[in-house]
Enzyme design. Structure first.
Site, mmCIF file in Angstrom:
data_model
loop_
_atom_site.group_PDB
_atom_site.id
_atom_site.type_symbol
_atom_site.label_atom_id
_atom_site.label_comp_id
_atom_site.label_asym_id
_atom_site.label_seq_id
_atom_site.Cartn_x
_atom_site.Cartn_y
_atom_site.Cartn_z
ATOM 1 N N HIS A 42 0.840 -1.202 0.000
ATOM 2 C CA HIS A 42 0.000 0.000 0.000
ATOM 3 C C HIS A 42 0.882 1.262 0.000
ATOM 4 O O HIS A 42 0.619 2.213 -0.721
ATOM 5 C CB HIS A 42 -0.882 0.055 1.258
ATOM 6 C CG HIS A 42 -1.948 -0.989 1.346
ATOM 7 N ND1 HIS A 42 -2.092 -1.813 2.434
ATOM 8 C CD2 HIS A 42 -2.960 -1.329 0.499
ATOM 9 C CE1 HIS A 42 -3.123 -2.616 2.257
ATOM 10 N NE2 HIS A 42 -3.662 -2.354 1.094
ATOM 11 N N LYS A 75 -14.564 -6.210 5.415
ATOM 12 C CA LYS A 75 -14.640 -7.600 4.983
ATOM 13 C C LYS A 75 -14.902 -8.466 6.214
ATOM 14 O O LYS A 75 -14.008 -8.650 7.034
ATOM 15 C CB LYS A 75 -13.342 -8.002 4.288
ATOM 16 C CG LYS A 75 -13.097 -7.241 2.993
ATOM 17 C CD LYS A 75 -11.662 -7.424 2.501
ATOM 18 C CE LYS A 75 -11.392 -6.559 1.268
ATOM 19 N NZ LYS A 75 -9.963 -6.453 0.959
ATOM 20 N N SER A 108 -2.890 -7.703 2.606
ATOM 21 C CA SER A 108 -3.172 -7.644 4.042
ATOM 22 C C SER A 108 -3.592 -9.023 4.546
ATOM 23 O O SER A 108 -3.211 -9.427 5.650
ATOM 24 C CB SER A 108 -4.287 -6.639 4.326
ATOM 25 O OG SER A 108 -3.898 -5.352 3.917
ATOM 26 N N ARG A 138 -1.721 -5.756 -8.361
ATOM 27 C CA ARG A 138 -0.594 -6.617 -8.034
ATOM 28 C C ARG A 138 -0.325 -7.594 -9.159
ATOM 29 O O ARG A 138 0.694 -7.605 -9.790
ATOM 30 C CB ARG A 138 -0.864 -7.393 -6.737
ATOM 31 C CG ARG A 138 -0.711 -6.554 -5.520
ATOM 32 C CD ARG A 138 -1.394 -7.147 -4.348
ATOM 33 N NE ARG A 138 -2.823 -7.001 -4.462
ATOM 34 C CZ ARG A 138 -3.664 -7.115 -3.460
ATOM 35 N NH1 ARG A 138 -3.216 -7.428 -2.276
ATOM 36 N NH2 ARG A 138 -4.940 -6.936 -3.635
HETATM 37 P P1 ADP Z 1 -6.128 -5.963 0.354
HETATM 38 O O1 ADP Z 1 -6.570 -6.429 -0.991
HETATM 39 O O2 ADP Z 1 -4.670 -6.218 0.629
HETATM 40 O O3 ADP Z 1 -7.039 -6.298 1.494
HETATM 41 P P2 ADP Z 1 -7.169 -3.240 0.310
HETATM 42 O O4 ADP Z 1 -8.608 -3.477 0.158
HETATM 43 O O5 ADP Z 1 -6.752 -2.506 1.519
HETATM 44 O O6 ADP Z 1 -6.159 -4.441 0.257
HETATM 45 O O7 ADP Z 1 -6.624 -2.569 -0.998
HETATM 46 C C1 ADP Z 1 -6.678 -1.237 -1.361
HETATM 47 C C2 ADP Z 1 -6.018 -1.114 -2.706
HETATM 48 O O8 ADP Z 1 -4.616 -1.368 -2.565
HETATM 49 C C3 ADP Z 1 -6.506 -2.104 -3.754
HETATM 50 O O9 ADP Z 1 -6.499 -1.454 -5.007
HETATM 51 C C4 ADP Z 1 -5.467 -3.196 -3.727
HETATM 52 O O10 ADP Z 1 -5.374 -3.856 -4.963
HETATM 53 C C5 ADP Z 1 -4.231 -2.377 -3.471
HETATM 54 N N1 ADP Z 1 -3.157 -3.174 -2.881
HETATM 55 C C6 ADP Z 1 -3.196 -3.962 -1.792
HETATM 56 N N2 ADP Z 1 -1.997 -4.557 -1.570
HETATM 57 C C7 ADP Z 1 -1.184 -4.123 -2.575
HETATM 58 C C8 ADP Z 1 0.176 -4.403 -2.946
HETATM 59 N N3 ADP Z 1 0.934 -5.259 -2.280
HETATM 60 N N4 ADP Z 1 0.649 -3.776 -4.026
HETATM 61 C C9 ADP Z 1 -0.131 -2.936 -4.746
HETATM 62 N N5 ADP Z 1 -1.398 -2.657 -4.463
HETATM 63 C C10 ADP Z 1 -1.931 -3.231 -3.399
#
Ligand code: ADP
Length: 161
Positions: free
Chosen positions: A17, A41, A129, A91
């Site tokens: 992130h 979630k 995460s 990703r």
């Molecule tokens: P997660 O999918 O890890 O639960 P979130 O809902 O918090 O994450 O994701 C918020 C945004 O950050 C989404 O667009 C998700 O694809 C992106 N994201 C999460 N982890 C990464 C990562 N390692 N690299 C790039 N983008 C990420």
């Protein structure tokens, strides 16, 4: 002034992130990292307030970043903040289908908010995460994937498990 929001659940914030946030601040004058309240979630590991404070600490050295939360439609929240774009991280191919559908739905809800996809450094393409939570819950070392204070917070959460 060009403003973007970066919405997500951030349960907890990871270096993946943070990589996206750093890329986004190069492109926009201000980036608002915004924690979704309603898409919790199932039951998140960290409370809403904990997630916000973990993010705030992680970005405290960076400029032009705000942290807040939203409820309801992401595009409405973007408009409220005068934002022109929503940042999402891609990703691997596995993210694509879901993100593609969501971006088109959001465009349909509001033409003026563009979804912008950024790719993290290759070393973070496998980091989520959910994976971090799972590894930490089993006592695994996740210090390469999260800032030190998040690592500590994870250890604290799981110390009694
Ligand atoms: P997660 O999918 O890890 O639960 P979130 O809902 O918090 O994450 O994701 C918020 C945004 O950050 C989404 O667009 C998700 O694809 C992106 N994201 C999460 N982890 C990464 C990562 N390692 N690299 C790039 N983008 C990420």
């Amino acid at each position: 002034m060009k403003i973007a929001i970066y919405p997500g659940s951030f349960d907890p914030i990871t270096n993946g992130h943070l990589d996206i946030i750093e890329r986004a601040v190069h492109l926009f004058d201000k980036v608002i990292v915004t924690v979704a309240r309603n898409t919790e979630k199932n039951s998140p590991l960290f409370s809403h307030e904990e997630r916000i404070s973990l993010i705030a600490k992680a970005v405290s050295e960076l400029e032009n970043i705000e942290v807040d939360s939203f409820e309801g439609l992401m595009v409405d929240h973007a408009v409220k903040h005068g934002s022109v774009a929503a940042i999402r991280g891609l990703r691997a191919l596995s993210d694509f289908e879901f993100e593609f559908k969501m971006a088109l739905m959001n465009r349909n809800l509001n033409e003026d908010i563009s979804t912008l996809f950024l790719m993290p450094h290759a070393k973070y393409t496998h980091v989520s995460s959910a994976m971090v939570r799972e590894a930490a819950s089993l006592g695994g070392n996740v210090s390469d994937y999260v800032p030190a204070h998040v690592d500590k917070a994870l250890k604290n959460k799981y110390k009694n498990v």
